[in-house]
Design an enzyme around this catalytic site. Structure first.
Site, PDB file in Angstrom:
ATOM      1  NE  ARG A 102       6.050 -24.037 -26.992  1.00 41.83           N
ATOM      2  CZ  ARG A 102       5.267 -25.036 -27.402  1.00 41.83           C
ATOM      3  NH1 ARG A 102       5.361 -25.467 -28.647  1.00 41.83           N
ATOM      4  NH2 ARG A 102       4.402 -25.606 -26.585  1.00 41.83           N
ATOM      5  CE  LYS A 204       0.654 -24.013 -26.605  1.00 39.65           C
ATOM      6  NZ  LYS A 204       0.124 -24.283 -27.960  1.00 39.65           N
ATOM      7  CD  GLU A 240       1.179 -23.551 -36.591  1.00 37.13           C
ATOM      8  OE1 GLU A 240       2.133 -24.329 -36.424  1.00 37.13           O
ATOM      9  OE2 GLU A 240       0.920 -22.636 -35.811  1.00 37.13           O
TER      10      GLU A 240
END
Length: 357
Positions: A102, A204, A240
Site C-alpha cells: 500500500r 494513506k 468511510e
C-alpha cells in the site's frame, strides 16, 4: 532507559539477555497516549532512486530542511501496524507485506521512491525487535508501529523531492482505540466529504486527515464517537469514517463501499472480507446509500487502530437509528476471529502473521 549497547543496522548488537523483558510502566493504565520507546529506524533514498543502508537509531527528533517537500507541499505517507504479544511471550505482527504494497501504491501516486517489500518488512521487524520490551503483556495492549515515507529533499518550486526518507517509530497503546470500549455512535455528515474523485482518498496520504479535524471535533463535542462521511458527488452514499472503513450487515450479506479512489484500501478491511467469506457470508463491495445503511441489522468499522468496532447508532439529520450489538452478532464473530489470529489465540491458517524472533 535504552539498552547500553549501540544497535547495528540489523539489531544484532542488542543483548536481550540483559535487557528487561518489559519496560517499567503500569500496563493496566495503558491508553492511547504518546509514549516514546527506545529506537526508531531511518533510511534515506540514494541519488539513483533506491533505498539502502537503513539503521536503527535512538528515538529522538530528526533534522529536516525548511525547503523540504513534506513541509511545503505535504508530500508524505504513513502506515499503521500492530505488534502483539502472544500468551507464550512471543511477539508477532500482522500482514506487513500488505502495508508495504500500500505504501508503494501511495508513493507512485505522490512521485516518491519507496522501499521494496523486503526492505519494508525487514525494517519493521528490526524496530519491533529493538523495542520488544515496550510490547505490552498479552491482553494488555499492543505496540503500535508507525512507518512514514516523506519528501525530505529540498525544493523551491512545486515539485517532488529529490530525496525521500523512510522512518519507523513505535508507541505502546491500549487495545481500545483511545480508550474506547463501548459501541461507536456515529454522526453522518452530508456537507463535508472526506475525499473527492481524482484526489488522494485512496492512499494513506498525510494530508487526508487534517481537513476533517474540525468536523470530527464538533461531532465529539456533541457526544458522538466519530463522523461517517458520504460521497462528494451525490452526498448520499456511505464512504468511510475519519480513520476507518465501514461495513453493514443485512441477513447473510455483508457490504462495504468499493475502493474506487476515495476509499482507503484497509488491511483490516481486506482481511475481514476474506474471513467473512470463510464463515459463509456473502460479501459485496458496492455503493451503499444512507437509506440502506439505516435499515441494516448491524454496522461495524475496521482499521488498524480500531480493529473491528461495532456501531451502536448512527444519527442522520437528527434521526438516530440503533443497531444490534453484543455477543450474538456477526461483528462479534469476526472480531473474535481476527483478534484471535492477531494475538496468537487461534491458528493462523492463512500465513498472515510474522513472528519477531
Amino acid at each position: 532507559m535504552a539498552p547500553s549497547n549501540e544497535p547495528t543496522s540489523n539489531g544484532d548488537a542488542i543483548n536481550w539477555e540483559t535487557e528487561e523483558m518489559y519496560a517499567k510502566m503500569d500496563w493496566d493504565k495503558l491508553g492511547y497516549d504518546v509514549i516514546p520507546t527506545d529506537y526508531m529506524y531511518i533510511m534515506k533514498s540514494n541519488e539513483d532512486g533506491t533505498f539502502s543502508n537503513g539503521a536503527l537509531v535512538p528515538f529522538g527528533t530528526i533534522q529536516i530542511s525548511p525547503h523540504s517537500s513534506v513541509l511545503n507541499y505535504g508530500q508524505g505517507l504513513f502506515e499503521g501496524m500492530k505488534a502483539s504479544r502472544r500468551q507464550d511471550g512471543e511477539v508477532q505482527i500482522f500482514r506487513p507485506e500488505e502495508n508495504a504494497l500500500r505504501m508503494q501504491m501511495g508513493a507512485e501516486r505522490l512521485l516518491m521512491v519507496s522501499p521494496s517489500v523486503e526492505q519494508y518488512v525487514d525494517a519493521v521487524k528490526q524496530v519491533v525487535r529493538a523495542n520488544k520490551r515496550w510490547v505490552p503483556p498479552h491482553g494488555k495492549g499492543i505496540l503500535y508501529v508507525r512507518p512514514l515515507l516523506f519528501g525530505s529533499g529540498s525544493v523551491m518550486g512545486v515539485a517532488p523531492a529529490p530525496q525521500c526518507t523512510f522512518l519507523i517509530y513505535t508507541n505502546p497503546a491500549s487495545n481500545g482505540y483511545k480508550g474506547r470500549t463501548a459501541a461507536l455512535n456515529l454522526l453522518i455528515d452530508d456537507k463535508l466529504p472526506r475525499a473527492f474523485p481524482g484526489g488522494t482518498g485512496g492512499i494513506k496520504n498525510i494530508s487526508n486527515y487534517s481537513p476533517v479535524f474540525q468536523v470530527v471535533k464538533e461531532a465529539k463535542a456533541k457526544g458522538f464517537s466519530d463522523v461517517l462521511f458520504l460521497d462528494a458527488a451525490e452526498h448520499k452514499y456511505v464512504e468511510e469514517v475519519s480513520t476507518c472503513n465501514a461495513f453493514i450487515v443485512k441477513g447473510k450479506v455483508i457490504s462495504t463501499a468499493p475502493t474506487l479512489g476515495t476509499i482507503l484500501p484497509g488491511i483490516t478491511r481486506k482481511s475481514i472480507i476474506q474471513l467473512a467469506g470463510d464463515l459463509g457470508y456473502q460479501v459485496k463491495e458496492r455503493k451503499i446509500s444512507v437509506k440502506e445503511l439505516l435499515k441494516a441489522d448491524e454496522v461495524f468499522c475496521t482499521g488498524t487502530a480500531v480493529g473491528i468496532s461495532e456501531v451502536g447508532s448512527v444519527t442522520y439529520k437528527n434521526k438516530r437509528v440503533e443497531f444490534k450489538t453484543g455477543a450474538d452478532t456477526v461483528t462479534q464473530k469476526l472480531y473474535d476471529l481476527i483478534t484471535g489470529i492477531q494475538n496468537g489465540l487461534m491458528e493462523d491458517k492463512k500465513g498472515w502473521v510474522v513472528k519477531i524472533d
